[in-house]
Scaffold this motif. Structure first.
Motif, mmCIF file in Angstrom:
data_model
loop_
_atom_site.group_PDB
_atom_site.id
_atom_site.type_symbol
_atom_site.label_atom_id
_atom_site.label_comp_id
_atom_site.label_asym_id
_atom_site.label_seq_id
_atom_site.Cartn_x
_atom_site.Cartn_y
_atom_site.Cartn_z
ATOM 1 N N HIS A 70 0.822 -1.206 0.000
ATOM 2 C CA HIS A 70 0.000 0.000 0.000
ATOM 3 C C HIS A 70 0.857 1.257 0.000
ATOM 4 O O HIS A 70 0.480 2.270 -0.603
ATOM 5 C CB HIS A 70 -0.939 -0.003 1.205
ATOM 6 C CG HIS A 70 -2.159 -0.857 1.012
ATOM 7 N ND1 HIS A 70 -2.128 -2.236 1.096
ATOM 8 C CD2 HIS A 70 -3.441 -0.513 0.710
ATOM 9 C CE1 HIS A 70 -3.343 -2.713 0.874
ATOM 10 N NE2 HIS A 70 -4.161 -1.697 0.636
ATOM 11 N N ALA A 71 2.015 1.204 0.639
ATOM 12 C CA ALA A 71 2.903 2.369 0.664
ATOM 13 C C ALA A 71 3.519 2.625 -0.703
ATOM 14 O O ALA A 71 3.702 3.780 -1.112
ATOM 15 C CB ALA A 71 3.990 2.169 1.711
ATOM 16 N N VAL A 72 3.828 1.558 -1.427
ATOM 17 C CA VAL A 72 4.510 1.679 -2.719
ATOM 18 C C VAL A 72 3.528 1.925 -3.863
ATOM 19 O O VAL A 72 3.829 2.655 -4.807
ATOM 20 C CB VAL A 72 5.353 0.414 -3.003
ATOM 21 C CG1 VAL A 72 5.904 0.416 -4.416
ATOM 22 C CG2 VAL A 72 6.487 0.306 -1.991
ATOM 23 N N SER A 73 2.345 1.313 -3.805
ATOM 24 C CA SER A 73 1.334 1.393 -4.877
ATOM 25 C C SER A 73 1.960 1.089 -6.243
ATOM 26 O O SER A 73 2.007 1.950 -7.127
ATOM 27 C CB SER A 73 0.672 2.783 -4.895
ATOM 28 O OG SER A 73 -0.001 3.040 -3.690
ATOM 29 N N PRO A 115 -5.922 -3.576 -8.906
ATOM 30 C CA PRO A 115 -6.275 -4.446 -10.045
ATOM 31 C C PRO A 115 -5.551 -4.109 -11.337
ATOM 32 O O PRO A 115 -5.453 -4.968 -12.223
ATOM 33 C CB PRO A 115 -7.787 -4.227 -10.191
ATOM 34 C CG PRO A 115 -8.046 -2.895 -9.554
ATOM 35 C CD PRO A 115 -7.071 -2.789 -8.424
ATOM 36 N N SER A 116 -5.034 -2.886 -11.463
ATOM 37 C CA SER A 116 -4.324 -2.525 -12.693
ATOM 38 C C SER A 116 -2.852 -2.925 -12.656
ATOM 39 O O SER A 116 -2.152 -2.818 -13.668
ATOM 40 C CB SER A 116 -4.440 -1.020 -12.947
ATOM 41 O OG SER A 116 -3.800 -0.286 -11.908
ATOM 42 N N CYS A 117 -2.374 -3.374 -11.500
ATOM 43 C CA CYS A 117 -0.962 -3.765 -11.365
ATOM 44 C C CYS A 117 -0.695 -5.028 -12.176
ATOM 45 O O CYS A 117 -1.445 -6.003 -12.109
ATOM 46 C CB CYS A 117 -0.625 -4.006 -9.900
ATOM 47 S SG CYS A 117 1.089 -4.496 -9.604
ATOM 48 N N ARG A 118 0.383 -5.010 -12.943
ATOM 49 C CA ARG A 118 0.768 -6.161 -13.756
ATOM 50 C C ARG A 118 1.872 -6.924 -13.023
ATOM 51 O O ARG A 118 2.873 -6.329 -12.612
ATOM 52 C CB ARG A 118 1.215 -5.717 -15.140
ATOM 53 C CG ARG A 118 0.043 -5.136 -15.952
ATOM 54 C CD ARG A 118 0.495 -4.580 -17.291
ATOM 55 N NE ARG A 118 1.106 -5.592 -18.146
ATOM 56 C CZ ARG A 118 0.410 -6.465 -18.881
ATOM 57 N NH1 ARG A 118 -0.901 -6.477 -18.852
ATOM 58 N NH2 ARG A 118 1.057 -7.336 -19.648
ATOM 59 N N ILE A 119 1.674 -8.235 -12.871
ATOM 60 C CA ILE A 119 2.505 -9.052 -11.983
ATOM 61 C C ILE A 119 3.151 -10.173 -12.775
ATOM 62 O O ILE A 119 2.466 -10.934 -13.472
ATOM 63 C CB ILE A 119 1.642 -9.650 -10.853
ATOM 64 C CG1 ILE A 119 0.869 -8.552 -10.114
ATOM 65 C CG2 ILE A 119 2.514 -10.456 -9.890
ATOM 66 C CD1 ILE A 119 -0.356 -9.065 -9.373
ATOM 67 N N LEU A 120 4.468 -10.283 -12.659
ATOM 68 C CA LEU A 120 5.202 -11.378 -13.302
ATOM 69 C C LEU A 120 5.883 -12.207 -12.219
ATOM 70 O O LEU A 120 6.679 -11.683 -11.434
ATOM 71 C CB LEU A 120 6.242 -10.837 -14.283
ATOM 72 C CG LEU A 120 6.992 -11.896 -15.102
ATOM 73 C CD1 LEU A 120 6.040 -12.642 -16.037
ATOM 74 C CD2 LEU A 120 8.122 -11.257 -15.911
ATOM 75 N N VAL A 121 5.553 -13.487 -12.189
ATOM 76 C CA VAL A 121 6.140 -14.425 -11.229
ATOM 77 C C VAL A 121 7.190 -15.262 -11.952
ATOM 78 O O VAL A 121 6.917 -15.835 -13.009
ATOM 79 C CB VAL A 121 5.059 -15.343 -10.628
ATOM 80 C CG1 VAL A 121 5.693 -16.376 -9.695
ATOM 81 C CG2 VAL A 121 4.013 -14.517 -9.883
ATOM 82 N N ALA A 122 8.379 -15.318 -11.385
ATOM 83 C CA ALA A 122 9.447 -16.126 -11.980
ATOM 84 C C ALA A 122 9.243 -17.583 -11.603
ATOM 85 O O ALA A 122 9.324 -17.957 -10.430
ATOM 86 C CB ALA A 122 10.812 -15.636 -11.512
ATOM 87 N N GLY A 123 8.965 -18.411 -12.598
ATOM 88 C CA GLY A 123 8.768 -19.834 -12.383
ATOM 89 C C GLY A 123 10.047 -20.611 -12.610
ATOM 90 O O GLY A 123 11.149 -20.127 -12.343
ATOM 91 N N SER A 124 9.908 -21.815 -13.158
ATOM 92 C CA SER A 124 11.073 -22.687 -13.311
ATOM 93 C C SER A 124 10.841 -23.679 -14.439
ATOM 94 O O SER A 124 9.707 -24.090 -14.718
ATOM 95 C CB SER A 124 11.331 -23.442 -12.004
ATOM 96 O OG SER A 124 12.290 -24.459 -12.170
#
Length: 309
Positions: A70-73, A115-124
């Motif tokens: 929440h602080a970073v948004s 909800p507009s934040c785009r998230i990339l998770v590093a998989g394997s």
């Protein structure tokens, strides 16, 4: 990324920011002019990257994660935090499940108000299909398989823009526990008379797809901007190289002949040969050659050992 004036207004949150890939990611995105918020467990002077703001946070602390988000948004999140040692996962499997699976869900849950934040998770590359017949190879692979499935499913359930990147074996300058880093470090130490024993390798013929971490980070940036939510993207060099070839190239580059003991293990060859092809996009292609990657690894470890370049 888009035009520079637009990029500078955007905030990217990076977990695992002082790790091998995380440190390169911080440099890359800060170099674009983005506001980089780095989540770390400890802040050390040696880890500092100009233009990056560091936040101390243990991802197991759900309240702290929510407070920080929440602080970073953030406009983007690159989730690199986690554990990635196959041998260690056999000894402490529950920690791997907790770290790679639950901590990812804690982060995604904290991001639900954005909800507009785009998230990339590093998989394997070590994941396996979560459908019968189940064929896990080790607890680490199980933890990453569960992580990827849970992250994509969570994104669909809560309408979050979650994507997965499945990188090849990442190499390049900086502290790493991968094969190329271990051999590069051994050669640098051997040149300084600090390695008494021969370097042990289980198989000369085993093959891997190696990709420079700096190329991978650029692919991550492309996916954060242009990737499709819910998709899993293999990030590959497209070329398999045997461990014997890697050793021969290191010896050629270094001008040294360190002792190497080769085993006769039936280690996997061209593992993942049934994988989907790697990311094929006109705006991203691997640019750093294998030779350059190995040269940079050797330079890095020679500098650590006080040797010549």
């Amino acid at each position: 990324m888009d035009a520079l004036s637009d990029v500078r207004k955007r905030v990217i949150l990076i977990t695992g920011a002082t790790g091998f890939t995380g440190s390169h990611a911080c440099r890359y995105f800060a170099g674009l002019g983005m506001q980089v918020a780095a989540i770390v467990r400890q802040v050390k002077p040696a880890d500092h990257v100009d233009g990056v703001k560091y936040y101390r946070c243990d991802l197991r602390d759900r309240a702290r994660v929510e407070e920080l988000v929440h602080a970073v948004s953030p406009d983007y999140v690159l989730h690199l935090g986690g554990k990635n040692s196959v041998p260690e996962s056999w000894q402490d499997p529950l920690t791997y499940m907790e770290t790679n699976l639950l901590f990812t869900l804690y982060l995604l849950n904290a991001l639900r108000p954005f909800p507009s934040c785009r998230i990339l998770v590093a998989g394997s590359m070590t994941v396996f299909p979560l459908a019968p017949p189940f064929r896990p190879t080790h607890p680490y692979g199980l933890s990453k398989s569960l992580q990827q499935t849970a992250a994509v499913s969570w994104g669909l359930l809560y309408k979050q823009s979650v994507m997965i990147a499945e990188p090849a074996n990442l190499i390049g300058p900086g502290p790493s526990t991968g094969f190329c880093a271990l051999l590069g470090r051994y050669i640098a130490a051997w040149e300084q008379g600090k390695a008494a024993q021969a370097f042990q390798v289980s198989s000369r013929s085993a093959q891997r797809d190696f990709l420079d971490v700096r190329d991978a980070v650029k692919a991550y940036g492309y996916l954060l901007e242009h990737g499709n939510p819910g998709e899993i993207y293999p990030i590959r060099s497209g070329r398999y190289v045997s461990l014997g070839e890697i050793a021969d190239l290191f010896i050629e580059i270094s001008g040294s002949k360190p002792p190497i003991d080769w085993g006769d293990s039936d280690d996997w060859s061209k593992a993942g040969s049934q994988e989907p092809p790697g990311l094929q996009l006109a705006d991203w292609q691997p640019a750093i050659s294998l030779r350059t990657s190995l040269q940079d690894i050797l330079l890095y470890y020679r500098s650590q050992e006080g040797g010549s370049s």
